[in-house]
Design an enzyme around this catalytic site. Structure first.
Site, short mmCIF file in Angstrom:
data_model
loop_
_atom_site.label_atom_id
_atom_site.label_comp_id
_atom_site.label_asym_id
_atom_site.label_seq_id
_atom_site.Cartn_x
_atom_site.Cartn_y
_atom_site.Cartn_z
N TYR A 1 -3.94 12.51 0.54
CA TYR A 1 -3.04 11.60 -0.25
C TYR A 1 -1.98 12.17 -1.07
CZ TYR A 1 -2.47 8.08 -3.92
OH TYR A 1 -1.75 7.00 -4.82
N GLU B 1 -7.14 10.04 -14.00
CA GLU B 1 -7.18 10.45 -12.58
C GLU B 1 -6.07 11.43 -12.02
OE1 GLU B 1 -9.32 9.25 -9.55
OE2 GLU B 1 -9.08 7.36 -10.89
N SER C 1 -13.89 2.03 -7.33
CA SER C 1 -15.12 2.40 -8.29
C SER C 1 -14.61 3.30 -9.29
CB SER C 1 -16.24 2.84 -7.52
OG SER C 1 -15.95 4.05 -6.90
N SER C 2 -13.60 4.19 -9.21
CA SER C 2 -13.32 5.08 -10.08
C SER C 2 -12.37 4.50 -11.09
CB SER C 2 -12.70 6.56 -9.77
OG SER C 2 -11.67 6.12 -8.80
N ASP D 1 -4.59 0.95 -9.02
CA ASP D 1 -6.02 0.66 -9.39
C ASP D 1 -6.34 0.38 -10.57
OD1 ASP D 1 -5.96 1.42 -6.68
OD2 ASP D 1 -7.05 3.31 -6.94
N GLU E 1 0.78 -1.21 -0.03
CA GLU E 1 -0.08 -0.05 0.08
C GLU E 1 0.89 1.11 0.06
OE1 GLU E 1 -3.24 -0.04 -1.21
OE2 GLU E 1 -3.59 -1.49 0.50
N HIS E 2 0.62 2.32 -0.82
CA HIS E 2 1.33 3.43 -1.01
C HIS E 2 2.78 3.10 -1.41
CE1 HIS E 2 -2.00 6.23 0.39
NE2 HIS E 2 -2.26 5.25 1.06
N THR E 3 2.77 2.08 -2.03
CA THR E 3 4.18 1.89 -2.70
C THR E 3 4.26 2.19 -4.19
OG1 THR E 3 3.49 -0.37 -3.03
CG2 THR E 3 4.69 -0.01 -1.15
N ASP E 4 2.86 2.41 -4.97
CA ASP E 4 2.90 2.49 -6.37
C ASP E 4 3.36 3.75 -6.91
OD1 ASP E 4 0.62 3.84 -5.43
OD2 ASP E 4 -0.42 3.11 -7.30
C1 GLA Z 1 -5.30 4.80 -4.03
C2 GLA Z 1 -4.44 5.06 -5.36
C3 GLA Z 1 -3.24 4.17 -5.68
C4 GLA Z 1 -2.55 3.72 -4.45
C5 GLA Z 1 -3.28 3.31 -3.18
C6 GLA Z 1 -2.65 3.10 -1.99
O1 GLA Z 1 -6.11 3.46 -4.30
O2 GLA Z 1 -5.48 5.20 -6.27
O3 GLA Z 1 -2.62 4.75 -6.75
O4 GLA Z 1 -1.63 4.55 -4.15
O5 GLA Z 1 -4.33 4.36 -2.85
O6 GLA Z 1 -1.74 1.88 -2.16
#
Ligand code: GLA
Length: 390
Positions: free
Chosen positions: A224, A162, A129-130, A174, A33-36
């Site tokens: 974010y 996005e 969902s988006s 996502d 999570e939050h690595t992308d």
């Molecule tokens: C949201 C963002 C993703 C990712 C996650 C956290 O879903 O859209 O790109 O950063 O948060 O892992």
């Protein structure tokens, strides 16, 4: 959802028959999570909760969109020759962004279309969902206009929608999960190179559960974007002593040896999460491959703790869900999933313990929070595609 129900929904709204049916899944992220946006690994799978579309062609240059999830909005229109973000256009902005970027890259569309949308991903639940709607729009346009576009390119246009159309500086997690998924698999994706591996999620004696906190904080997008810029700041400071281009390149040890160059404590914690979470994700995928679910679960738990303590994207509701999950018999691991600030958590639970788990977690959550949460059994799904009408 039944095809029949979707087609009759289309007919009721547009007064004629729909021609083709499409489905785009939501996603859960098992770990990473939050690595992308830090050049790290993610490990998501798509789920059968998703967004459906029924489509027919028009002769004019207009796109007419109706969502059964927002019936009060009625049929919303936009013109193919004049697409711009407008707040008042709400959810159709996702369609507009995708349509615009496809036209910019692959040429103007010859005519518009009618699209009836119906989804069963709870909104704001961090189940994408988006992204589901973005990829749905992309695949619909590609298929009905016979365009030659790789799925991965639609994934990238979804992310661009996005980032540039909607203004959220998200990574590719996502859209990649929604677009590229394979049923019964999770994708170990290197967000730096976009290389990925489909890893079988073969859990004959377990279920993956989604626990929806039914809450979402205000200001999610600005928080974010702030996390992302904090990671960038930490990276810049590390670059004064290390030749790296992302936090995802660091081992835990390299980070520990160099973290003193990062000025502020809060930036150290943000970067620490990114570095450690990336390594946890690699280990978790290895554990799953070798059938070591126990280690996988422990890594999920550590991930949540890090998102709580160092990244600070959990809230009391998601912390409570995970804490409740950890206490239940038969639980292998539990953590929040997605961006955070509310939304959903996931847990891996022994099949025989699932019923009791759902009952206990829902009951205790409502007692403590004062409103209900919801627990669902997750089933994996393929990425966005057209559905056969036969
Ligand atoms: C949201 C963002 C993703 C990712 C996650 C956290 O879903 O859209 O790109 O950063 O948060 O892992």
């Amino acid at each position: 959802m039944e095809t029949k129900q979707l087609l009759s929904g289309f007919k009721e709204v547009f007064g004629k028959d729909g021609e083709r049916v499409f489905f785009s899944p939501g996603r859960i992220n098992l770990i990473g999570e939050h690595t992308d946006y830090n050049g790290g690994k993610v490990f998501p799978c798509a789920i059968t909760m998703g967004t459906y579309a029924v489509v027919s062609m028009r002769e004019d240059q207009s796109v007419a969109a109706y969502s059964a999830n927002f019936p009060d909005d009625g049929i919303m229109h936009f013109d193919l020759t004049n697409i711009a973000y407008k707040k008042a256009d709400k959810w159709t902005n996702y369609l507009k962004g995708m349509t615009q970027y496809i036209q910019e890259n692959y040429g103007s569309l010859p005519n518009g279309f009618n699209i009836y949308i119906n989804g069963n991903i709870p909104n704001g639940a961090s189940l994408s969902s988006s992204a589901s709607l973005e990829l749905l729009t992309g695949v619909v346009i590609r298929e009905v206009f016979h365009l030659d576009i790789e799925q991965l390119d639609l994934v990238k246009l979804g992310m661009k929608t996005e980032n540039e159309f909607m203004g959220l500086n998200s990574g590719i997690l996502d859209q990649f999960a929604v677009g590229m998924a394979k049923k019964s698999h999770a994708m170990l994706l290197d967000t730096n190179t976009l290389e990925y591996e489909q890893v079988p999620v073969d859990l004959p004696e377990h279920k993956i559960l989604i626990m929806n906190s039914m809450t979402r904080r205000e200001l999610v997008d600005s928080e974010y974007n702030l996390r992302r810029s904090q990671c960038e700041e930490a990276l810049e400071q590390l670059q004064t002593v290390l030749e790296i281009s992302s936090l995802g390149e660091l081992s835990e040890q390299e980070f520990e040896e160099n973290k003193h160059v990062i000025g502020e404590d809060v930036l150290v914690r943000r970067a620490k999460h990114a570095v450690y979470e990336n390594k946890r994700t690699e280990r978790a995928a290895d554990a799953l491959k070798s059938g070591d679910l126990k280690t996988f679960g422990q890594l999920m738990n550590e991930s949540h703790t890090s998102l709580h303590e160092d990244y600070e994207v959990t809230v009391k509701e998601t912390d409570l869900l995970v804490k409740l999950a950890w206490k239940q018999p038969g639980v292998v691991g539990a953590r929040m999933t997605g961006g955070g600030f509310g939304g959903c958590c996931i847990a891996i639970v022994e099949q025989d313990a699932v019923e009791n788990f759902i009952e206990q977690v829902e009951k205790a959550y409502e007692e403590e929070i004062g409103h209900p949460g919801e627990v669902y059994i997750a089933e994996t799904a393929d990425g966005t595609k057209e559905w056969d009408l036969v």
